[in-house]
Design an enzyme around this catalytic site. Structure first.
Site, PDB file in Angstrom:
ATOM      1  N   ASN A   4     -12.602 -10.093   0.905  1.00 62.22           N
ATOM      2  CA  ASN A   4     -12.586  -8.777   1.548  1.00 62.22           C
ATOM      3  C   ASN A   4     -14.020  -8.281   1.584  1.00 62.22           C
ATOM      4  O   ASN A   4     -14.552  -7.857   0.563  1.00 62.22           O
ATOM      5  CB  ASN A   4     -11.689  -7.823   0.734  1.00 62.22           C
ATOM      6  CG  ASN A   4     -11.758  -6.398   1.255  1.00 62.22           C
ATOM      7  OD1 ASN A   4     -12.196  -6.152   2.380  1.00 62.22           O
ATOM      8  ND2 ASN A   4     -11.315  -5.442   0.441  1.00 62.22           N
TER       9      ASN A   4
ATOM     10  N   LYS B  28     -15.217  -5.717   2.963  1.00 60.98           N
ATOM     11  CA  LYS B  28     -15.334  -4.252   3.040  1.00 60.98           C
ATOM     12  C   LYS B  28     -16.361  -3.882   4.122  1.00 60.98           C
ATOM     13  O   LYS B  28     -16.491  -4.607   5.106  1.00 60.98           O
ATOM     14  CB  LYS B  28     -15.693  -3.669   1.673  1.00 60.98           C
ATOM     15  CG  LYS B  28     -14.792  -4.199   0.561  1.00 60.98           C
ATOM     16  CD  LYS B  28     -14.896  -3.411  -0.697  1.00 60.98           C
ATOM     17  CE  LYS B  28     -14.147  -4.127  -1.797  1.00 60.98           C
ATOM     18  NZ  LYS B  28     -13.946  -3.308  -2.965  1.00 60.98           N
TER      19      LYS B  28
ATOM     20  N   HIS C 119      -4.902  -1.390   0.752  1.00 65.18           N
ATOM     21  CA  HIS C 119      -5.979  -1.525  -0.226  1.00 65.18           C
ATOM     22  C   HIS C 119      -6.166  -0.176  -0.916  1.00 65.18           C
ATOM     23  O   HIS C 119      -6.059   0.875  -0.288  1.00 65.18           O
ATOM     24  CB  HIS C 119      -7.271  -1.959   0.481  1.00 65.18           C
ATOM     25  CG  HIS C 119      -8.336  -2.365  -0.481  1.00 65.18           C
ATOM     26  ND1 HIS C 119      -9.083  -1.451  -1.180  1.00 65.18           N
ATOM     27  CD2 HIS C 119      -8.747  -3.586  -0.898  1.00 65.18           C
ATOM     28  CE1 HIS C 119      -9.927  -2.100  -1.975  1.00 65.18           C
ATOM     29  NE2 HIS C 119      -9.738  -3.403  -1.824  1.00 65.18           N
TER      30      HIS C 119
ATOM     31  N   GLU D 295      -8.658   1.414  -1.766  1.00 64.08           N
ATOM     32  CA  GLU D 295      -9.672   2.296  -1.168  1.00 64.08           C
ATOM     33  C   GLU D 295      -9.079   3.054   0.023  1.00 64.08           C
ATOM     34  O   GLU D 295      -9.437   4.201   0.274  1.00 64.08           O
ATOM     35  CB  GLU D 295     -10.915   1.471  -0.770  1.00 64.08           C
ATOM     36  CG  GLU D 295     -11.708   1.080  -2.009  1.00 64.08           C
ATOM     37  CD  GLU D 295     -12.539  -0.190  -1.868  1.00 64.08           C
ATOM     38  OE1 GLU D 295     -12.780  -0.641  -0.740  1.00 64.08           O
ATOM     39  OE2 GLU D 295     -12.955  -0.725  -2.923  1.00 64.08           O
TER      40      GLU D 295
ATOM     41  N   GLU E 236      -3.697  -5.525  -7.300  1.00 60.84           N
ATOM     42  CA  GLU E 236      -5.079  -5.101  -7.513  1.00 60.84           C
ATOM     43  C   GLU E 236      -5.091  -3.834  -8.372  1.00 60.84           C
ATOM     44  O   GLU E 236      -4.991  -2.716  -7.830  1.00 60.84           O
ATOM     45  CB  GLU E 236      -5.750  -4.803  -6.174  1.00 60.84           C
ATOM     46  CG  GLU E 236      -5.886  -5.992  -5.276  1.00 60.84           C
ATOM     47  CD  GLU E 236      -7.138  -5.885  -4.416  1.00 60.84           C
ATOM     48  OE1 GLU E 236      -7.964  -6.777  -4.498  1.00 60.84           O
ATOM     49  OE2 GLU E 236      -7.276  -4.884  -3.706  1.00 60.84           O
TER      50      GLU E 236
ATOM     51  N   GLY F 156     -14.064  -3.421  -8.136  1.00 62.63           N
ATOM     52  CA  GLY F 156     -15.481  -3.069  -8.022  1.00 62.63           C
ATOM     53  C   GLY F 156     -16.078  -2.495  -9.291  1.00 62.63           C
ATOM     54  O   GLY F 156     -17.186  -1.961  -9.265  1.00 62.63           O
TER      55      GLY F 156
ATOM     56  N   SER G 118     -12.419  -7.485  -9.457  1.00 58.42           N
ATOM     57  CA  SER G 118     -13.563  -8.092 -10.167  1.00 58.42           C
ATOM     58  C   SER G 118     -13.329  -9.553 -10.533  1.00 58.42           C
ATOM     59  O   SER G 118     -13.688  -9.977 -11.632  1.00 58.42           O
ATOM     60  CB  SER G 118     -13.931  -7.253 -11.395  1.00 58.42           C
ATOM     61  OG  SER G 118     -14.296  -5.943 -11.004  1.00 58.42           O
TER      62      SER G 118
END
Ligand code: PEP
Length: 255
Positions: A10, A12, A95, A97, A167, A173, A212
């Site tokens: 991904n 991003k 996701h 985010e 996730e 991150g 991560s």
């Protein structure tokens, strides 16, 4: 036959024509990764570049988001029809985010997944708990409810058409990673939830771990029984790291 491992990058909101090309070239010339499925989810301005570089190759590409609508006055949105027109094979939905920064609910995530399925694109449906959920021992409950909201939209008949990605929000991150045991516990729970609805689909469902994943922790994570690969953010932007993670998936398959 076991489930084939799947490693998805991904990117991003990162990349440039030059950087992308060197990642594409590096992935395409890498040896020893043929036994796993590999895909990259690129930013939309680079869909044409991904299509030019990857169509007809062993590396798939996809989007990081999609509209739940078919077409029309939705400025800035991208439809599933456009993705299929370009040859995208997968699309991320849900996701964390998108959930946290853009307010996407689990119901909306389910609608987006369904729209991709309608157009023959595999949704990679992301689910994950926050640190507060984990601390208050609500992880499994939250996983069940995020999964149910998606199944409510796609229907039992489409359980075989999705990939799940666990996730944990606290691991994305941040450099913090779920331990292999923590990942396995949640993956096994998710598979069990699907098993209650469709035994065959639960056997075939690929559940990726994301949060991560790095070259030094990938093999232990991918070695867990219910971890079928990874969704890789930061490390997917570095060719050597991403390839090392893909090879970890190969090793976890053969051991
Ligand atoms: C992600 O963006 O899905 C992700 C897992 O990011 P990272 O690997 O950087 O934690």
């Amino acid at each position: 036959m076991g489930r084939k491992k799947f490693v998805v990058g991904n990117w991003k909101m990162n990349g440039s024509i030059e950087e992308n090309q060197s990642l594409f070239d590096g992935l395409l010339s890498a040896k020893g990764i043929e036994s796993v499925d590999i895909a990259v989810c690129v930013p939309s301005p680079y869909f044409f570049q991904a299509r030019g570089a990857l169509s007809g190759t062993a590396i798939s590409w996809g989007a990081q988001n999609v509209s739940e609508q078919d077409s029309g006055a939705y400025t800035g949105e991208i439809s599933a029809k456009m993705l299929v027109d370009l040859g995208a094979e997968i699309g991320l939905v849900g996701h964390s985010e998108r959930r946290s920064m853009f307010g996407e609910s689990s119901g909306l995530v389910g609608k987006k997944a369904m729209k991709l399925i309608e157009f023959g694109i595999s949704p990679v449906v992301c689910v994950g708990e926050t640190l507060e959920h984990r601390k208050s021992k609500k992880t499994l409950e939250v996983m069940s409810s995020q999964l149910k909201a998606v199944i409510d939209q796609i229907g039992l008949e489409n359980l075989g058409n999705i990939v799940l990605a666990y996730e944990p929000v606290w691991a994305i991150g941040t450099g913090l990673t779920a331990s292999p045991e923590q990942a396995q516990e949640v993956h096994s729970h998710l598979r069990q939830q699907v098993r209650l609805l469709d035994v065959e689909a639960s056997r075939e469902l690929r559940i990726l771990y994301g949060g991560s994943v790095k070259p030094d922790n990938a093999e232990a994570l991918f070695g867990q029984e219910d971890v079928d690969g990874g969704l890789i953010g930061g490390a997917s932007l570095n060719l050597i790291d991403f390839l090392t993670i893909c090879r970890a998936a190969v090793n976890a398959t053969t051991h």
